[in-house]
Design an enzyme around this catalytic site. Sequence first.
Site, PDB file in Angstrom:
ATOM      1  N   CYS A 194      -0.458   4.175   2.059  1.00  0.00           N
ATOM      2  CA  CYS A 194      -0.345   3.981   3.512  1.00  0.00           C
ATOM      3  C   CYS A 194       1.084   4.200   3.985  1.00  0.00           C
ATOM      4  O   CYS A 194       1.321   4.815   5.018  1.00  0.00           O
ATOM      5  CB  CYS A 194      -0.740   2.557   3.918  1.00  0.00           C
ATOM      6  SG  CYS A 194      -2.285   1.970   3.252  1.00  0.00           S
ATOM      7  N   ASP A 195       2.035   3.650   3.252  1.00  0.00           N
ATOM      8  CA  ASP A 195       3.395   3.544   3.770  1.00  0.00           C
ATOM      9  C   ASP A 195       4.410   4.445   3.063  1.00  0.00           C
ATOM     10  O   ASP A 195       5.569   4.505   3.469  1.00  0.00           O
ATOM     11  CB  ASP A 195       3.868   2.082   3.681  1.00  0.00           C
ATOM     12  CG  ASP A 195       2.961   1.146   4.474  1.00  0.00           C
ATOM     13  OD1 ASP A 195       2.343   1.630   5.435  1.00  0.00           O
ATOM     14  OD2 ASP A 195       2.881  -0.037   4.132  1.00  0.00           O
ATOM     15  N   CYS A 215       0.834  -1.206   0.000  1.00  0.00           N
ATOM     16  CA  CYS A 215       0.000   0.000   0.000  1.00  0.00           C
ATOM     17  C   CYS A 215       0.868   1.254   0.000  1.00  0.00           C
ATOM     18  O   CYS A 215       1.379   1.660   1.042  1.00  0.00           O
ATOM     19  CB  CYS A 215      -0.928  -0.016   1.201  1.00  0.00           C
ATOM     20  SG  CYS A 215      -2.012   1.418   1.287  1.00  0.00           S
TER      21      CYS A 215
END
Lengths: 304, 103
Positions: free
Chosen positions: A133-134, A130
């Site tokens: 997300c990261d 992701c």
Amino acid sequence: MYDIIVIGGGPAGMTAAIYARRATKSVLVLEALTCGGQIINTPDIENYPVEAHISGFDFSNRVYEQAKGLGAEFAFEKAVDIKDEGSVKTVVTTKGSYQAKAVIIATGSENRKLGLEDEQRLTGRGVSYCATCDGNFYRNKVVAVVGGGNTALEDAQYLAGLAKQVYLIHRRDSFRGEETNAERLKACENVEIVYNSNVTRLISEKRLKAIEVTNKLTGEVRTIELNGLFVAIGRVPENMNFASVAELDEAGYIVAGEDCHTKTEGVFVAGDNRTKALRQLVTATADGAMAATEAVKYLNNMSL
Amino acid sequence: MAVITINSNNFKTEVLESKVPVLADFNATWCGPCRSMKPMLDQLAEENKGYKIVSIDVDDNSELAEEYDVSSIPCLVVFRDGEEVNRSVGLIPKDMINALVEG
């Protein structure tokens, strides 16, 4: 005994619960994790009608409240089997079993893994599925994205704005993703596209340090040192537990048309795990409505 | 007991010097799966298990995220006597969260 059991508490499953409750049927939603499904990973939904911007988390919560407010019941258990006993279906979970007259399978899909050694151990230690997300953890670092679809192209572009250097590893020489996405990416100075290549090894100590990339045409092996690897090679439907009641295609999707019927009477499918042309939030909720409506029809015919 | 919010001032006393095991939740406000996991962590904290639960916002505490090599969230790290003994990345159900500490 419930009228309908919905397996999966994502947008498709929760919409099915809303429609079923509005038709006054009793409904149990079985969810393995927490409600929402993969949409909770999306920070900003911009293509669902009515709201110009809403986070996947807020969207999920509101649909959950809506379904719950209408009287849908929820249990947080993973369904592992459906036993078809004609007019009664038994859904077996990791904790027990439940019975219903009709079942809707709305289990969605999960990230496809590379299938390389140490991949599991390195998840969260350099390997991610992701980018949104990261990505923040890789400011001014070196990363690679694997894949050639729109997700891979969008991830690479997003990361190009954060990271020092981005490699895009793609197994073909052209992209499945949209042309505009590919063109935008080619224009980025800190992006190198590595064509016709697969990631063949993860090199690590405590965390990921490098990847080995093999060119499919020449056989040439190249080692790329990096801090992070983002895997965007598609998704796999989570249907394997239900192959006895529903026909699966070679990719594992449940074969069903727009009416969401499976090969078993009283068992329906809704959302990303069905064979379909477009997998989006709006088509998942549409499936939920269709599957519930067909299930209600089935229940009403049963009691005639 | 409620979940304790960590900053650079109380990390040492609340986590490293804790007499009981600590379940540290590395998270961020913009992270959907982190927000999904929060109610489960709140419930576990209220159930007064034999351990403490702390919340570490990785944007406010980027040095802690770096020190503990957190590069995917949600990330749960279990500390005993100041040492990391277990870790899990990604959204997991409540009983699995509890099992990280209680085994």
